[in-house]
Design a protein around this motif. Structure first.
Motif, mmCIF file in Angstrom:
data_model
loop_
_atom_site.group_PDB
_atom_site.id
_atom_site.type_symbol
_atom_site.label_atom_id
_atom_site.label_comp_id
_atom_site.label_asym_id
_atom_site.label_seq_id
_atom_site.Cartn_x
_atom_site.Cartn_y
_atom_site.Cartn_z
ATOM 1 N N SER A 1 0.040 -7.042 -10.688
ATOM 2 C CA SER A 1 0.617 -5.922 -9.953
ATOM 3 C C SER A 1 0.960 -6.318 -8.513
ATOM 4 N N ASN B 1 -0.459 -4.657 -4.794
ATOM 5 C CA ASN B 1 -0.173 -3.230 -4.897
ATOM 6 C C ASN B 1 -1.334 -2.479 -5.534
ATOM 7 N N LEU B 2 -1.950 -1.571 -4.775
ATOM 8 C CA LEU B 2 -2.992 -0.693 -5.331
ATOM 9 C C LEU B 2 -2.360 0.478 -6.060
ATOM 10 N N SER B 3 -1.141 0.811 -5.674
ATOM 11 C CA SER B 3 -0.340 1.846 -6.322
ATOM 12 C C SER B 3 1.084 1.615 -5.847
ATOM 13 N N LYS B 4 1.991 2.495 -6.286
ATOM 14 C CA LYS B 4 3.351 2.360 -5.774
ATOM 15 C C LYS B 4 3.388 2.586 -4.257
ATOM 16 N N ARG B 5 2.457 3.393 -3.745
ATOM 17 C CA ARG B 5 2.498 3.786 -2.342
ATOM 18 C C ARG B 5 1.613 2.936 -1.435
ATOM 19 N N THR B 6 0.576 2.326 -2.002
ATOM 20 C CA THR B 6 -0.411 1.653 -1.162
ATOM 21 C C THR B 6 -0.558 0.191 -1.557
ATOM 22 N N LEU C 1 -2.188 -3.865 -0.199
ATOM 23 C CA LEU C 1 -2.877 -4.772 0.718
ATOM 24 C C LEU C 1 -2.052 -6.057 0.776
ATOM 25 N N ILE D 1 -2.904 -3.231 5.572
ATOM 26 C CA ILE D 1 -2.763 -2.156 4.590
ATOM 27 C C ILE D 1 -1.442 -1.450 4.854
ATOM 28 N N HIS E 1 0.557 1.994 3.670
ATOM 29 C CA HIS E 1 0.450 3.246 2.914
ATOM 30 C C HIS E 1 1.694 4.070 3.188
#
Lengths: 336, 336, 336
Positions: free
Chosen positions: A261, A290-295, A297, A332, A334
């Motif tokens: 990801s 990518n921790l999500s589409k929005r967030t 590292l 980060i 976000h």
């Protein structure tokens, strides 16, 4: 945050029957991107809270109103966020501040402060875009690291822009003129045209802008291309900037590769200041998780090599001419 | 205004199955607080439109994204409003400008401009908080009324903060470091730890920050406690501030008492500048009448007594050393 | 974008039963208006990106909370947008920044930075309002084109306003006082009262404000009326401004006429600076084409004639005294 509203419909004027079922959207959007970095210029090193390592921090408002018959109107207001200090000189809308009239098959007319056509290739065909330790702007914006560039490298005030409609079989393009309004600098004219199909994308752009009291023009040209093999995306970008006898040729080769990801990014850049030894190169490598589409590292490192009197730099301590500048950064990002 | 969105879910990337049902919230929030006051410093009196008598006027945007597995990301952007003049120097996000990564059982990592840990006791254990004629800051922030304090009394740029997770049996705490980024001042390190259970709450905090070109540090320590008897809440706060040979010890005793849908507040404060006669005391009494949870009317009066060369003051006309400053104020506080 | 919320209800405090069904609204609103213009002052001509030709560009936040029993509280925060440059000196809330307590049958108490009562007739009884080439302010604000006017021609800091309740049989009115807060200028007192019934509307307003170190007052009076025949609306406006021996009398006659979904506007203005030949007149004609209630295209032209040393001007190049200023302008106005 996207909010569907029926404001237009509810407030329909008598005589605007075409508008009675129009649906309008106003969106509040933004990005906050902050991290830590260490920059070493020559022999001096500094620890910093870095911002915008992956994406430029911003807060904005935009909306579109469907006017019927393929016609729509819209606005876009976007200002930079500076999360490390909280925007001490005041939040504004200098990232973009425009009003548009759009027609599905005729294109878009856009008025206000906006990105110039010559900016977009520097972002689209650069693995790091214009952010972080591999930002194309680090070498492409200036002349040998100096600040003798135009006020319209990225955006222009007082602009009138035209954008081709979508669905032209992959062809896209835009043109812009901007008024100097009596000032010695800032009278801009430029255009960009490109072609994208499947994994292939390529575009060229050119502009000139009045840039000193003598009326000399800063002229820029750039061309970029990318090809997405799926497991790997290759990019190449070439640019020339010229004002009177000062000229710089800059190019980059880059690659991005998805890994789970995340994504690996690498770039090599070269800036050649003509008739001068004030040249520079840049190498950078980064990873985005990518921790999500929005967030996400991210971690990245880069090194700029300066030759002659060149002072290309990652910022931080004063950059001594001809000495390297290195940076490592983690952060980060976000978005909302 | 809290807006539930399913943006994350709707925009889920392939490969982020864990995010498919995540629910996100973006909140637009604010307070407008304005009133009228009369301030008398020595023999000079002035009528003013006062602001922030009950709560600091503000406009902000914040949000949280649930990343699954106890992890979440969030942002918080908050700027001061100045209702009497309309923010002539520009709205910004200097009240708070942060991005966070949070885990239910590990705690929160927060980056950006934020409140320092040593600020919170000055607000939490003060009947008037840091607003109005009984604001703790009137005596606790300075040295004898002078401005020789650190830039990080309330907030710090370039900060990295860590917050303990909730549900630690009443224990709460946070720590912060901030970079000076090459400047002579602003390298901050501080922490706060507290314990709250039922009607009881207590916390201590300490910090030091580089504060002049010689590298001298401004050191602060404070401790506070409160006990809520229901019909009455008692508060006590103690603080020391020190830089080289200048030192101040400040304390307060306070009480709040609910009366119908309102609240009575009273405070006594004492600031003792060591090895100097520049001391001060403050007494204040106020009443808050809540029209709703969001809207309140308030009236309050306070008197500062200065000794020696002290110039503790409510603002307004120039404060003569050693003379009293008195203020009466009435206003409206509306939040949204 | 109007967002219905039940925040107050959801967050009802114990003891605020009256609030349990209160409904609150927070609205994000704005206008972006940009175009192109050519201004000729004397013999010098300049092309410009113009803004606010039809409506003043703005972004704002406002809300009302129903407190029950006819009582409500509200706030209004509104700042100018500058679409041609993106607000380089920072977005702020100087257009309006207020908190209000309102009662259905008692009226409204409003605190903060707000429009002065003497401003409203200049907008309401002018075919172009205070925007574009026929803006009333072009002749009504100054003394012969000079800037020797008060800081409170349009708005005032530190104000306390009172507004009559609605439903007084067509009578409307407001009064304002504002504090100088120790400064030599800005202590304002003024009021406006009007009567509107069916097609008829008329109002008068007067104010005085301290306006120099000697304490001299700038005094203004204005009266306006309009009558709407349906196919035509006639307007007339009269104003006097005076400070010590300087005095100006200004008046206008204007007309607006609906044409399909558009409107034609025409105005004639005359400014007579007493005991001086520094007079001016203005003629303007414009057409507004509404694409919807929110979006309009407009085109307009105007000519200012200066006499004596008068320098009334459309801006742009420096205005030579006694020479004409002309402007043509076309633009897009989009509201949300």
């Amino acid at each position: 945050m996207k909010i569907q509203t029926l404001a237009a419909a509810a407030a329909t004027l008598a005589g605007f029957a075409g508008n009675a079922f129009a649906q309008s959207t106003v969106t509040l959007f933004g990005i906050v991107d902050a991290g830590v970095s260490q920059i070493k210029n020559g022999s001096e090193s500094r620890k910093l809270q870095s911002v915008d390592g992956l994406s430029s921090s911003r807060l904005g408002f935009r909306g579109i109103e469907d006017l019927g018959g393929g016609l729509s109107a819209g606005f876009h207001l976007e200002g930079a966020l500076v999360p490390d200090t909280g925007n001490p000189s005041g939040y504004n809308f200098q990232r973009r501040s425009t009003v548009s009239l759009m027609h599905k098959s005729v294109g878009e007319l856009r008025l206000g402060r906006d990105y110039v056509p010559t900016f977009w290739n520097l972002s689209a065909f650069s693995p790091f875009g214009t952010n972080g330790v591999g930002a194309s702007g680090l070498l492409f914006y200036g002349f040998g690291g100096s600040s003798s560039t135009a006020p319209t490298i990225v955006r222009s005030n007082n602009s009138i822009g035209y954008f081709l409609p979508r669905d032209l079989g992959g062809v896209y393009g835009q043109a812009m003129v901007a008024a100097a309004e009596g000032a010695a600098t800032g009278k801009y004219v430029g255009a960009r045209v490109g072609f994208a199909t499947g994994p292939f994308d390529a575009a060229v752009a050119a502009s000139e802008v009045t840039n000193n009291a003598a009326g000399d023009k800063f002229k820029s040209f750039n061309a970029g291309t990318s090809y997405n093999f799926g497991f790997l995306k290759l990019m190449a970008l070439y640019s020339t900037s010229k004002q009177t006898t000062t000229e710089q040729v800059t190019w980059l080769l880059g690659v991005t590769a998805p890994v789970g990801s995340g994504e690996i990014r690498a770039v090599y850049m070269d800036a050649d200041r003509k008739n001068s030894g004030n040249d520079g190169t840049l190498m950078a490598l980064g990873y985005v998780h990518n921790l999500s589409k929005r967030t996400a590292l991210y971690g990245q490192a880069g090194r700029i090599k300066n030759e002659g009197g060149a002072t290309f730099s990652y910022g931080g301590p004063t950059q001594p001419a001809g000495r390297p500048s290195t940076a490592i950064e983690a952060g980060i990002r976000h978005s909302f």
